[in-house]
Design a protein around this motif. Structure first.
Motif, PDB file in Angstrom:
ATOM      1  N   THR A 154      34.152 105.250  53.860  1.00 20.14           N
ATOM      2  CA  THR A 154      33.134 104.256  53.531  1.00 20.14           C
ATOM      3  C   THR A 154      33.623 103.409  52.347  1.00 20.14           C
ATOM      4  N   GLY A 155      32.829 102.409  51.993  1.00 24.85           N
ATOM      5  CA  GLY A 155      33.150 101.575  50.837  1.00 24.85           C
ATOM      6  C   GLY A 155      33.735 100.234  51.178  1.00 24.85           C
ATOM      7  N   GLN A 156      33.812  99.897  52.466  1.00 21.98           N
ATOM      8  CA  GLN A 156      34.377  98.612  52.868  1.00 21.98           C
ATOM      9  C   GLN A 156      33.349  97.490  52.736  1.00 21.98           C
ATOM     10  N   GLY A 157      33.846  96.255  52.712  1.00 23.78           N
ATOM     11  CA  GLY A 157      32.942  95.122  52.657  1.00 23.78           C
ATOM     12  C   GLY A 157      33.686  93.806  52.559  1.00 23.78           C
ATOM     13  N   ALA A 158      32.939  92.728  52.638  1.00 27.86           N
ATOM     14  CA  ALA A 158      33.484  91.374  52.519  1.00 27.86           C
ATOM     15  C   ALA A 158      32.817  90.687  51.343  1.00 27.86           C
ATOM     16  N   GLY A 159      33.616  90.122  50.455  1.00 27.32           N
ATOM     17  CA  GLY A 159      33.090  89.452  49.278  1.00 27.32           C
ATOM     18  C   GLY A 159      32.169  88.300  49.627  1.00 27.32           C
ATOM     19  N   THR A 160      31.262  88.031  48.722  1.00 25.67           N
ATOM     20  CA  THR A 160      30.264  86.979  48.969  1.00 25.67           C
ATOM     21  C   THR A 160      30.403  85.794  48.031  1.00 25.67           C
ATOM     22  N   ALA A 161      31.338  85.831  47.072  1.00 25.86           N
ATOM     23  CA  ALA A 161      31.504  84.709  46.138  1.00 25.86           C
ATOM     24  C   ALA A 161      31.944  83.474  46.898  1.00 25.86           C
ATOM     25  N   ARG A 162      31.494  82.309  46.447  1.00 28.30           N
ATOM     26  CA  ARG A 162      31.827  81.057  47.108  1.00 28.30           C
ATOM     27  C   ARG A 162      32.451  80.086  46.110  1.00 28.30           C
ATOM     28  N   SER A 163      33.323  79.269  46.625  1.00 30.21           N
ATOM     29  CA  SER A 163      34.063  78.312  45.806  1.00 30.21           C
ATOM     30  C   SER A 163      33.162  77.227  45.243  1.00 30.21           C
ATOM     31  N   ALA A 164      33.590  76.663  44.117  1.00 32.75           N
ATOM     32  CA  ALA A 164      32.995  75.420  43.639  1.00 32.75           C
ATOM     33  C   ALA A 164      33.473  74.266  44.521  1.00 32.75           C
ATOM     34  N   ALA A 165      32.808  73.122  44.416  1.00 31.96           N
ATOM     35  CA  ALA A 165      33.174  71.946  45.207  1.00 31.96           C
ATOM     36  C   ALA A 165      34.440  71.300  44.659  1.00 31.96           C
ATOM     37  N   ARG A 166      35.234  70.724  45.553  1.00 31.22           N
ATOM     38  CA  ARG A 166      36.438  70.005  45.145  1.00 31.22           C
ATOM     39  C   ARG A 166      36.074  68.675  44.475  1.00 31.22           C
ATOM     40  N   GLY A 167      36.974  68.203  43.648  1.00 29.92           N
ATOM     41  CA  GLY A 167      36.776  66.912  43.001  1.00 29.92           C
ATOM     42  C   GLY A 167      38.042  66.486  42.297  1.00 29.92           C
ATOM     43  N   PRO A 168      38.127  65.227  41.905  1.00 28.61           N
ATOM     44  CA  PRO A 168      39.338  64.725  41.245  1.00 28.61           C
ATOM     45  C   PRO A 168      39.408  65.173  39.789  1.00 28.61           C
ATOM     46  N   LEU A 169      40.612  65.169  39.227  1.00 27.35           N
ATOM     47  CA  LEU A 169      40.796  65.404  37.796  1.00 27.35           C
ATOM     48  C   LEU A 169      40.600  64.066  37.084  1.00 27.35           C
ATOM     49  N   PRO A 170      39.539  63.933  36.292  1.00 23.75           N
ATOM     50  CA  PRO A 170      39.216  62.615  35.736  1.00 23.75           C
ATOM     51  C   PRO A 170      40.164  62.198  34.613  1.00 23.75           C
ATOM     52  N   LEU A 171      40.290  60.890  34.469  1.00 22.11           N
ATOM     53  CA  LEU A 171      41.009  60.301  33.345  1.00 22.11           C
ATOM     54  C   LEU A 171      39.998  59.697  32.388  1.00 22.11           C
ATOM     55  N   PRO A 172      40.308  59.630  31.084  1.00 23.67           N
ATOM     56  CA  PRO A 172      41.580  60.001  30.467  1.00 23.67           C
ATOM     57  C   PRO A 172      41.763  61.511  30.367  1.00 23.67           C
ATOM     58  N   TYR A 173      43.042  61.899  30.270  1.00 21.99           N
ATOM     59  CA  TYR A 173      43.400  63.307  30.095  1.00 21.99           C
ATOM     60  C   TYR A 173      44.270  63.419  28.849  1.00 21.99           C
TER      61      TYR A 173
END
Length: 820
Positions: free
Chosen positions: A464-483
């Motif tokens: 026993t002890g098996q499972g599938a994670g439930t965490a979900r990614s954040a949304a994609r987006g551009p790296l803003p300028l200025p940097y």
């Protein structure tokens, strides 16, 4: 770069049984027997706890052979923890049992370079790089995980004879022992140690290494030889001293390189050594499309070749998308600024073994084989605990064309109560169809009956002890300028945020030249013993979608050579970091400067050059390189020294580097935006490779209608209205249908055909239009990060337009031909 088109693709399933097959094989206790008159294939297996079989060593993955984990360290803490859980946490995701890491050597080893712990002889620094951190994170989640170190290259002082070093030297033995000492300082025990990745072997060197480990208190560390081919086993058979020096025979890609992995191989000499045999590197597959191949190889590696460990290359694709192998691994994570990541099918293929077994369990040979005795039906392996009676069977039906039945009869003191069953549907692109708990199985007259559907992986277990994670990614987006980065954050010995070394090593040090605080310095003082083709040191940073901007940095050089500032950095050629699409401004110690254009064919074109005597010498100078359309401007210490006009590259990252192995310093990097390039209106989208137009198949207007390429004919199904959606993204709306071009449902599987659908669609229907040069642009989907691509670089009418990872190909570039 189009040669990477077939990376990670699994060929069409083999139709081996046929729809009307009536006579099928039956396996009883692992041996085939006839079964006549059945319409459904049946495999009967006896799971005998007294059955013989080799000891299972585990399923793992590799961090290294390129900087494939580099960007993971810069993720926000929450998402970084989620990714690490998916990789290492038991009962959650891949639950890796072995973590193999690169022993950094300041040399590019596929998708980047990892820092050495000893750049020059005797100067040991146990804080360099991120592999210590990764091993610590893995151990924190799974204390039982095994750790394995391997070098791909080494600093140039190793065995130095004046000709670039000698890996097979006593220096390297001492170097590896010092790395083990660093591991000990980090509280880490290294279980396995290799030699030189994919560069053969030297028997005398392995003997010296084995002796050194014993002499220095590392008897528990087992030596793996030779992380290349099976020929090492033949050499061991003829050399008793060499045989004693190698504990485990590890070979690479015994199930085929970048293949469906339907069959694995070994040699009679390898089997005759009596050693444990490992696929010490396998994989090199896309994190999604390679999942089925991985599942086949884990099972079939044991059935075909008695391989007791499978180690996937790599663990994660936390690299920038312009690098050649940017989707290989179990998870992709290439946007640390947004926190976006994607868990692949390969994670769940791994989980079907790792969550149901433990290293030290034993295979049961008579309960492992091919369903119905035929490869095309699928495979199964059974493993048992050596002391508790627990057992598990892993079954794959990935190539099957019809449903099958499997029966399991348990004997030999194994547990025989309720049998827990989990399954994954590898025909599905929906993550919810992976690692799904099924109803428990109960025996009838001592026999469990499994109904097996095609295209699946199943695990049945008493544990026993098996499972599938439930965490979900954040949304994609551009790296803003200025940097901006003043390089104060990493602390001495650390790596600057988002800065990924491609060759050499770039670390934080105390600034010189009278400047306070920390700076980044190129640390490798001499050319390393390379694994890839040689190149000058450089490191890259940022968003490939950056278009018009000025990048600037303070630099200091105190020896002959030159510093470099890179801009509009794009595609890098495979196994050759020197070949990269970019512009750069170089400044020599003597004050000579040049604006240059580099490309993936290793051609360097000087666009402008001159000398600035005021910039000569050891002092600090500020370099700047500006881009506005085709105009390029170079400045030193605030005054313009040169300009050029060039249309080759329209966007890309920034970077720093050196000409030659000089220890230049850098400080106060900045990237400021220039005039924004915007799109609005109606266009035809013409593919650069084929000259054909983005087209809705058959002038269809229904939701889900597919998109292809077709000779331009002026039809409304070939016209697209570009509408801004915010954050630099656009909707591409078909003029005929009024519907939006999308990556269907945001499906992250490479090769998915694009279609049209009624909006609003969210990220799946948003595209970033990124100039690629010479009047062309790429179309990057916000949901998946992949590009609109003509399948297989076809030039024919009707070729599918799909999503595919960035590879620099002309079939991923589109001219926006304005209609109104």
């Amino acid at each position: 770069m189009w040669t990477h088109r077939f990376r990670g693709r699994v060929p069409a399933r083999i139709a081996a049984l046929g729809a009307f097959l009536l006579v099928v094989g039956m396996i009883v206790g692992g041996q085939p027997s006839a079964a006549v008159g059945r319409e459904r294939a049946v495999t009967a297996v006896t799971v005998d706890g007294h059955g013989a079989g080799r000891t299972f060593d585990g399923v793992g993955a590799i961090s290294g052979g390129g900087g494939n984990t580099r960007l993971l360290t810069d993720y926000p803490a929450r998402q970084r923890g989620q990714i690490l859980d998916y990789l290492f946490r038991p009962g959650y995701g891949a639950a890796l049992q072995i973590l193999k890491v690169e022993i950094g050597g300041d040399t590019n080893s596929t998708d980047g370079a990892e820092a050495s712990h000893e750049h020059s002889r005797g100067a040991v620094n146990c804080g360099t790089g991120y592999e210590w951190w990764l091993m610590e994170q893995a151990k924190a989640r799974n204390p039982g995980i095994k750790l394995y170190g391997l070098a791909w290259g080494a600093p140039g002082w190793i065995g130095n004879t004046g000709s670039g070093g000698n890996f097979w030297s006593q220096d390297t033995v001492d170097y590896l022992v010092s790395w083990l000492g660093c591991a000990r300082r980090h509280g880490l025990t290294i279980d396995y140690l290799g030699g030189w990745n994919e560069r053969g072997y030297n028997a005398a060197w392995y003997e010296r290494l084995h002796a050194a480990l014993a002499a220095d208190g590392y008897r528990h560390t087992q030596v793996v030889g030779a992380d290349s081919g099976w020929d090492v086993a033949t050499a061991m058979r003829g050399d008793p001293a060499f045989d004693r020096a190698v504990d485990i025979v590890g070979t690479h890609y015994p199930c085929g390189y970048m293949s469906a992995m339907t069959q694995c191989s070994t040699t009679s000499d390898a089997l005759a050594t009596g050693k444990q045999l490992w696929a010490s590197e396998n994989g090199s597959e896309d994190y999604n499309t390679g999942g089925a191949a991985l599942a086949r190889a884990v099972n079939r590696g044991y059935i075909d070749a008695r391989l007791t460990a499978y180690i996937n290359w790599p663990v994660v694709a936390a690299v920038y998308p312009n690098l050649p192998y940017n989707t290989m691994g179990l998870v992709t994570a290439n946007q640390p600024w947004s926190g976006a990541y994607s868990v692949g099918k390969s994670t769940w293929a791994t989980a079907h073994t790792t969550q149901f077994t433990r290293p030290g369990w034993h295979y049961i040979d008579t309960a492992s084989g091919y369903l119905g005795g035929a490869r095309a039906n699928g495979s199964y392996v059974t493993l048992r605990s050596p002391d508790s009676g627990a057992w598990s069977t892993v079954v794959e039906t990935l190539d099957a064309t019809a449903a099958q039945t499997m029966t399991l009869r348990v004997t030999g003191g194994l547990a025989a109560g309720a049998l827990h069953m989990w399954s994954s549907d590898f025909n599905s692109d929906d993550q919810r169809d992976y690692m799904v708990r099924q109803p428990d199985l109960t025996p009838v007259n001592g026999v469990y009956t499994l109904s097996l559907q095609p295209g699946r992986v199943y695990s049945v277990t008493t544990t026993t002890g098996q499972g599938a994670g439930t965490a979900r990614s954040a949304a994609r987006g551009p790296l803003p300028l200025p940097y901006r980065d003043d390089f104060e954050h990493p602390g001495v010995g650390g790596e600057a945020r988002l800065l990924a070394a491609q060759q050499g090593s770039f670390e934080a040090v105390r600034c010189g030249g009278g400047r306070a605080g920390t700076c980044v310095q190129q640390m490798a003082p001499t050319a390393p013993i390379n694994w890839d083709n040689p190149a000058d040191p450089y490191a890259t940073l940022g968003d490939l979608g950056w278009t018009n901007y000025t990048v600037a940095v303070d630099t200091r050089l105190t020896q002959d050579g030159a510093v470099r500032l890179l801009g509009r950095v794009g595609t890098q050629s495979g196994f050759s970091p020197a070949g990269i699409d970019s512009y750069d401004l170089s400044l020599s110690h003597g004050g000579g400067w040049a604006i240059e254009r580099d490309n993936t064919a290793h051609q360097v074109t000087v666009l402008a050059q001159g000398t600035d005597t005021g910039a000569a010498g050891d002092g600090w100078h500020r370099l700047a390189l500006g881009f506005d359309g085709s105009a390029i401007t170079a400045s030193i210490d605030g005054h313009t020294v040169g300009t050029a006009d060039d249309t080759s590259y329209g966007s890309g990252q920034v970077g720093i580097g050196t000409t030659g192995y000089v220890q230049a310093q850098y400080d106060n990097l900045s990237v400021t935006p220039g005039p924004a390039q915007t799109y609005a209106g109606t266009y035809r989208l013409v593919n650069r490779n084929s000259g054909k137009t983005l087209d809705v198949v058959g002038q269809a207007t229904a939701d889900g209608s597919a998109v292809d390429q077709w000779t331009g004919n002026g039809g409304a199904n070939q016209q697209w209205t570009v509408r801004p959606t915010g954050d630099g993204y656009y909707a591409l709306v078909g003029v005929q249908s009024g519907k939006v071009l999308e990556a269907p449902g945001g499906n992250p599987v490479s090769g998915t055909q694009l279609d049209i659908r009624s909006g609003p669609l969210g990220a799946a229907g948003q595209w970033r239009i990124v100039p690629s040069g010479d009047g062309y642009a790429t179309l990057e989907n916000r949901a998946t990060g992949m590009l609109a691509d003509v399948d297989g670089q076809s030039t024919t009418d009707g070729a599918r337009v799909i999503e595919w990872p960035s590879n620099g190909g002309a079939n991923q570039q589109w001219q926006l031909a304005r209609i109104n």
